[in-house]
Design a protein around this motif. Structure first.
Motif, PDB file in Angstrom:
ATOM      1  N   ARG A   1       0.825  -1.209   0.000  1.00  0.00           N
ATOM      2  CA  ARG A   1       0.000   0.000   0.000  1.00  0.00           C
ATOM      3  C   ARG A   1       0.853   1.250   0.000  1.00  0.00           C
ATOM      4  O   ARG A   1       0.562   2.221  -0.715  1.00  0.00           O
ATOM      5  CB  ARG A   1      -0.923  -0.011   1.219  1.00  0.00           C
ATOM      6  CG  ARG A   1      -2.047  -1.029   1.139  1.00  0.00           C
ATOM      7  CD  ARG A   1      -2.781  -1.135   2.459  1.00  0.00           C
ATOM      8  NE  ARG A   1      -3.999  -1.925   2.363  1.00  0.00           N
ATOM      9  CZ  ARG A   1      -4.745  -2.275   3.397  1.00  0.00           C
ATOM     10  NH1 ARG A   1      -4.391  -1.907   4.618  1.00  0.00           N
ATOM     11  NH2 ARG A   1      -5.839  -2.982   3.226  1.00  0.00           N
ATOM     12  N   VAL A   2       1.924   1.241   0.798  1.00  0.00           N
ATOM     13  CA  VAL A   2       2.808   2.410   0.858  1.00  0.00           C
ATOM     14  C   VAL A   2       3.453   2.667  -0.496  1.00  0.00           C
ATOM     15  O   VAL A   2       3.604   3.814  -0.923  1.00  0.00           O
ATOM     16  CB  VAL A   2       3.870   2.220   1.953  1.00  0.00           C
ATOM     17  CG1 VAL A   2       4.938   3.305   1.864  1.00  0.00           C
ATOM     18  CG2 VAL A   2       3.223   2.240   3.339  1.00  0.00           C
TER      19      VAL A   2
ATOM     20  N   THR B   1       1.328   4.810  -2.774  1.00  0.00           N
ATOM     21  CA  THR B   1       0.953   6.168  -2.371  1.00  0.00           C
ATOM     22  C   THR B   1       2.151   6.999  -1.926  1.00  0.00           C
ATOM     23  O   THR B   1       1.962   8.115  -1.436  1.00  0.00           O
ATOM     24  CB  THR B   1      -0.068   6.124  -1.222  1.00  0.00           C
ATOM     25  OG1 THR B   1       0.506   5.445  -0.103  1.00  0.00           O
ATOM     26  CG2 THR B   1      -1.339   5.414  -1.639  1.00  0.00           C
TER      27      THR B   1
ATOM     28  N   PRO C   1       3.672   5.966   7.245  1.00  0.00           N
ATOM     29  CA  PRO C   1       2.237   6.178   7.024  1.00  0.00           C
ATOM     30  C   PRO C   1       1.616   7.170   8.008  1.00  0.00           C
ATOM     31  O   PRO C   1       0.705   7.915   7.643  1.00  0.00           O
ATOM     32  CB  PRO C   1       1.650   4.774   7.190  1.00  0.00           C
ATOM     33  CG  PRO C   1       2.755   3.858   6.797  1.00  0.00           C
ATOM     34  CD  PRO C   1       3.998   4.518   7.332  1.00  0.00           C
TER      35      PRO C   1
ATOM     36  N   THR D   1      -2.549   4.848   4.193  1.00  0.00           N
ATOM     37  CA  THR D   1      -1.984   3.514   4.005  1.00  0.00           C
ATOM     38  C   THR D   1      -1.776   2.908   5.382  1.00  0.00           C
ATOM     39  O   THR D   1      -1.760   3.596   6.394  1.00  0.00           O
ATOM     40  CB  THR D   1      -0.625   3.566   3.281  1.00  0.00           C
ATOM     41  OG1 THR D   1       0.303   4.340   4.054  1.00  0.00           O
ATOM     42  CG2 THR D   1      -0.757   4.162   1.899  1.00  0.00           C
TER      43      THR D   1
END
Length: 368
Positions: free
Chosen positions: A118-119, A122, A210, A277
């Motif tokens: 996820r990181v 983004t 995050p 995230t």
């Protein structure tokens, strides 16, 4: 009575981070049914940028597998006589390699490969995205190896358990033990006991990317539309840009590390969780609900918790939704009371460690 050895990355008595809260609660419950010893890593070694780069280049391991690695610690783990050895979190998981497979327990505080994936999607910079993409693939391989070669893996939510089951494949044993807290340690502070005004709380480790990126987004896109509001950013190692923001804006209070977050839970009016995230389960949300602090969060921010939007928190994903939700809480004291009451009830019924005792016992029912 079974003998367990828990491998901990830090002292569980200092409850100043989510992982430590989980470790301390599990340790207390396990000690009521088993003989439990702990082996605590202590202060992490300093690794320069050059050393980290060298480790990444010469090894297929992810960066997290090197952070707390010590041959001397591994030699201590080889001690015989334990029914099982449990690694708390991915930074300790590599030490399970020196333990017989039938005695290995991996407590996955996050599905780390999912978090890094996820990181990577983004990340604010190309360098950050490239680093996370490399780490995501390595973490995926590393966690697959850990789960496949452990007698038992623990997950903090059914969502994370599903990820680990899919990663490990047929035959792996993954049980859910949700994150919990000692509800009695967090006094419920009603809205009528709060000081006048409207103060927000962001509570997190600030050197976790995050968290820092979520707060920066909030300050850039939401906070300017709330001129009457003050924000407390509470957590260790705030980045330089955040310290500078606090120095130039008297509506932003940057505290750095605090040894007791309850005084900020008591004085503020809303916890904000603008995570874009992440993974795992939000212990900071649990302590806020226990304390009577309403929450506004992205849906991802409450992922892994058995909560209902509009009942236990107000959901907000876009900047406009954030502004609308916070203005609504400012204007509707009854809504704040309702969210706070429902949150405390949920903690007592579902997330207090006393409510999780049976889940813990069931997960370890294979021990002699």
């Amino acid at each position: 009575m079974s003998r367990l050895l828990l491998l901990l990355p830090g002292d569980p008595k200092a409850l100043d981070a989510g992982a430590k809260i989980r470790n301390a609660g599990l340790l207390r419950l396990l000690a009521s049914d088993h003989e439990v010893d702990t082996l605590v890593f202590g202060s992490p070694p300093r690794r320069s940028t050059v050393r980290r780069a060298a480790d990444i280049l010469r090894s297929p391991w992810p960066d997290m597998a090197w952070r707390l690695w010590s041959p001397a610690f591994a030699a201590r783990v080889r001690q015989q006589g334990y029914s099982a050895v449990q690694a708390e979190g991915i930074e300790m998981a590599r030490y399970l390699s020196v333990v017989p497979r039938e005695k290995r327990i991996y407590d996955a505080h996050n599905a780390e490969f999912l978090l890094q994936r996820r990181v990577s999607l983004t990340a604010a910079s190309l360098a950050g995205a490239a680093y996370s993409r490399i780490q995501w693939r390595r973490l995926e391989r590393f966690e697959r190896t850990i789960v496949r070669n452990s007698r038992l893996s623990l997950a903090v939510s059914q969502h994370d358990a599903n990820q680990l089951l899919a990663l490990g494949g047929p035959g792996v044993d993954v049980r859910v033990i949700p994150n919990g807290i000692d509800a009695a340690a967090y006094p419920f502070i009603s809205a009528s006991q709060k000081a006048p005004g409207f103060e927000l709380l962001f509570l997190a480790k600030m050197d976790f990317r995050p968290n820092a990126e979520a707060l920066r987004w909030f300050l850039d896109h939401v906070f300017p539309s709330l001129p009457a509001v003050r924000l407390f950013a509470v957590g260790s190692r705030p980045p330089r840009w955040l310290v500078a923001a606090g120095q130039h804006n008297d509506r932003i209070a940057v505290t750095g590390y605090v040894d007791d977050e309850r005084r900020y839970l008591a004085r503020t009016h809303v916890l904000v969780l603008p995570l874009q995230t992440g993974g795992g389960s939000r212990l900071k949300a649990l302590v806020a609900m226990a304390s009577g602090l309403p929450i506004v969060s992205t849906r991802l921010g409450m992922e892994g918790l058995d909560v209902e939007p509009g009942v236990h928190f107000l959901p907000a994903d876009t900047a406009a939704e954030w502004v609308a939700s916070l203005r609504r809480l400012m204007a509707e004291p009854a809504l704040r009371v309702g969210l706070a009451t429902a949150g405390r009830q949920l903690i007592e019924q579902r997330y207090d460690w006393s409510a999780l005792r049976q889940a813990v016992r069931a997960a370890y029912d294979w021990l002699p």
